[in-house]
Write an enzyme that holds these catalytic residues in place. Structure first.
Site, PDB file in Angstrom:
ATOM      1  N   THR A   5      33.672  38.051  39.039  1.00  0.00           N
ATOM      2  CA  THR A   5      34.388  37.241  40.030  1.00  0.00           C
ATOM      3  C   THR A   5      33.889  37.516  41.441  1.00  0.00           C
ATOM      4  O   THR A   5      33.989  36.643  42.308  1.00  0.00           O
ATOM      5  CB  THR A   5      35.911  37.445  39.952  1.00  0.00           C
ATOM      6  OG1 THR A   5      36.245  38.787  40.287  1.00  0.00           O
ATOM      7  CG2 THR A   5      36.439  37.120  38.570  1.00  0.00           C
ATOM      8  N   ASP A   6      33.351  38.712  41.708  1.00  0.00           N
ATOM      9  CA  ASP A   6      32.726  38.929  43.011  1.00  0.00           C
ATOM     10  C   ASP A   6      31.591  37.938  43.235  1.00  0.00           C
ATOM     11  O   ASP A   6      31.466  37.329  44.302  1.00  0.00           O
ATOM     12  CB  ASP A   6      32.172  40.358  43.098  1.00  0.00           C
ATOM     13  CG  ASP A   6      33.179  41.344  43.669  1.00  0.00           C
ATOM     14  OD1 ASP A   6      34.137  40.895  44.328  1.00  0.00           O
ATOM     15  OD2 ASP A   6      33.003  42.548  43.465  1.00  0.00           O
ATOM     16  N   VAL A   7      30.736  37.785  42.217  1.00  0.00           N
ATOM     17  CA  VAL A   7      29.608  36.862  42.334  1.00  0.00           C
ATOM     18  C   VAL A   7      30.100  35.423  42.437  1.00  0.00           C
ATOM     19  O   VAL A   7      29.702  34.673  43.338  1.00  0.00           O
ATOM     20  CB  VAL A   7      28.653  37.034  41.136  1.00  0.00           C
ATOM     21  CG1 VAL A   7      27.646  35.893  41.079  1.00  0.00           C
ATOM     22  CG2 VAL A   7      27.936  38.377  41.229  1.00  0.00           C
TER      23      VAL A   7
END
Length: 571
Positions: free
Chosen positions: A423-425
């Site tokens: 989810t960071d990406v």
């Protein structure tokens, strides 16, 4: 909008649907003016025809599977989702360029390029010139926390600093030596995708009910959430929200037709870790000038090994090419420096914790008065979904609470977040797309925009079935005596063909077949599978070797470290 794929292949439908949804949110009436082609391989000389092929060949199975010590598929179409966002970004950037006087009419990207982009920090770490350490793996011990309370609640714990981590475990009475040893592995899991914690910590959690654990986390300043068993995405969470800023202003002129779409635009970012820096990185790849605000003495993430020269390879992969300005935002002079930078900027981007912008007097209203035509972008963890005082907004907590952790794994396996920063990406990609949508609106209205996105909205974007999928024996890579193979759809439709390739009866026991496969190398088994009518490809289990593969050279730049090239082609 037209989304096309080469006629000889089955196209990535998930990517097209994601792109279509995001482009519809821009409200642009002229998306059909830009043709967008999305296929599986793009410029890579690889025969890929599906999501799992891409995951196997481009390293996603490898990094996701590090915690388990073996390559493991993601049970969702993650690479295709990333490709869909890239496609929407390409079209939106082209529309911005057309509105500013240039004439790009087509853009192209691929699911394979999306997968490599998702691995940016891992590729950089694996290929840094000064690093000689092997890639991390969970083969020698548990690579993921896997905490379960006494009353059977699977949970995810988060602490960004050592103090709340130590305070939490001290309240639970955990062995001090295990707490000290566990912090380093726990802290490093964002970068390594493994977290081999001392077993004593999991045993401590197993001895206490969830309510006691939750209270201890709250008192210690850590965050603790139950992992949702339901894989369905959260309802009513839009990918981003746009709101007008008061006033207006003249947009910057476009460059020549050969310039990248955002040429002449300036982004000021104050970000850390992955989500925010990646958003700025993507805007820079699209042609914007990016000015990065760092604390005095530079961002401490620059010193995280492995290093290339005097800078972290992971950090450099997300921040190379950005201009750096140091400013202490806790001081009036530092905040004045930011306001001065914003005065000549088109975008201000941050991923600060909730309330920090207002406390610094650098919120949208504050900077909107400095630059009325500004696009003010906040890349948050939870947005407004969990109220004004949410838990820490980090990748793994968001995976746990959004149902993505459950969707990633098949029925029968415990719902556990991937230690790959999914989810960071995706949150960084979504933030960049929100900025592009806001820039496009600004060009039409002349008014500044606030563009809010979050890790939570990114998790909600990933398509997934209502119920967790069931996997058969060939829905995981086949382990051979040397290497893993990903078997094509024929293996699942006609398992007797795999048995034939292994020289076994058609009704052979799966364990016996697996033992036969382990007696062969991947290279020896490939022609036997082909003769039996089963397509297969080797699974990447070494990112450094992947970066040296000449078939990937069109999509990877190699120097002091390997990094994905710009994932769009404009024409």
């Amino acid at each position: 909008m037209t989304l096309a794929v080469p006629p000889a292949r089955t196209g990535p439908d998930v990517a097209r649907r994601v792109a279509g949804r995001l482009l519809a949110l821009t409200g642009a009436p002229d998306t059909a003016a830009v043709t967008c082609a999305v296929d599986w391989s793009g410029p890579l000389d690889l025969a890929l025809s599906g999501e799992r092929d891409v995951q196997a060949a481009c390293g996603l199975m490898h990094v996701h599977g590090r915690a388990a010590g073996r390559p493991t598929p993601l049970a969702v179409d993650y690479a295709s989702t990333v490709a869909g966002v890239l496609a929407a970004q390409g079209v939106t950037a082209a529309l911005i360029a057309r509105t500013r006087g240039a004439r790009p009419a087509a853009v192209r990207t691929s699911v394979a390029q999306a997968a490599l982009l998702a691995l940016t920090q891992y590729l950089a770490a694996a290929t840094a010139e000064e690093d000689g350490t092997p890639e991390p793996s969970g083969a020698d011990g548990p690579g993921a926390p896997g905490f379960v309370s006494r009353d059977g609640v699977r949970l995810e714990l988060e602490a960004l600093d050592a103090e709340p981590w130590i305070a939490f475990w001290r309240r639970l009475g955990a062995p001090p030596d295990a707490v000290r040893r566990g912090w380093r592995a726990f802290q490093g899991r964002f970068a390594t995708a493994v977290s081999p914690l001392p077993p004593a910590l999991a045993a401590t959690v197993r001895g206490l009910p969830f309510t006691v654990l939750r209270a201890a986390a709250d008192a210690a300043g850590a965050s603790l959430l139950a992992v949702r068993e339901d894989p369905a995405p959260p309802a009513g969470v839009p990918p981003w929200t746009l709101a007008p800023l008061p006033g207006g202003g003249a947009p910057r002129p476009a460059g020549p037709d050969t310039a990248p779409p955002l040429d002449g635009l300036r982004v000021v970012e104050s970000t850390r870790r992955v989500q925010g820096p990646l958003a700025g990185h993507l805007l820079r790849l699209l042609g914007a000038e990016v000015v990065r605000v760092e604390p005095p003495g530079a961002d401490p993430m620059r010193g995280i090994p492995p290093l290339t020269g005097d800078c972290s390879a992971r950090f450099a992969a997300l921040n190379a090419g950005k201009t750096v300005v140091e400013a202490d935002l806790t001081t009036g002079s530092g905040r004045a420096r930011v306001r001065e930078l914003v005065r000549g900027a088109d975008v201000f981007l941050h991923n600060w914790a909730p309330g920090k912008a207002a406390a610094l007097r650098l919120d949208a209203g504050d900077l909107g008065r400095v630059r009325p035509s500004l696009v003010y972008a906040w890349a948050s963890g939870w947005g407004e979904a969990l109220g004004p005082r949410p838990p820490l907004g980090t990748d793994y907590l968001v995976q746990a609470h959004s149902g993505l952790a459950a969707a990633l794994r098949p029925a029968g396996e415990a719902p556990t977040p991937s230690l790959m920063t999914l989810t960071d990406v995706l949150g960084g990609l979504l933030s960049a797309q929100a900025v592009l949508a806001a820039l496009l609106e600004r060009l039409r209205s002349g008014q500044g925009r606030r563009a809010d996105s979050s890790l939570y909205s990114a998790a909600a974007l990933v398509p997934r079935p209502r119920h967790r999928v069931h996997w058969g024996p060939y829905d995981r890579p086949l382990a051979t005596g040397e290497g893993h193979l990903w078997l094509g759809p024929e293996a699942r439709a006609h398992p007797e063909r795999v048995a034939r390739a292994l020289g076994a009866p058609a009704t052979g026991d799966p364990d016996a077949l697996a033992a036969r496969a382990r007696a062969l190398t991947a290279g020896a088994l490939l022609p036997r599978l082909a003769a039996a009518g089963v397509s297969a490809l080797p699974v990447c289990t070494d990112l450094a070797a992947l970066a040296r593969d000449p078939r990937l050279a069109p999509a990877l730049h190699t120097g002091a470290y390997a990094a994905p090239r710009t994932p769009w082609e404009f024409a």
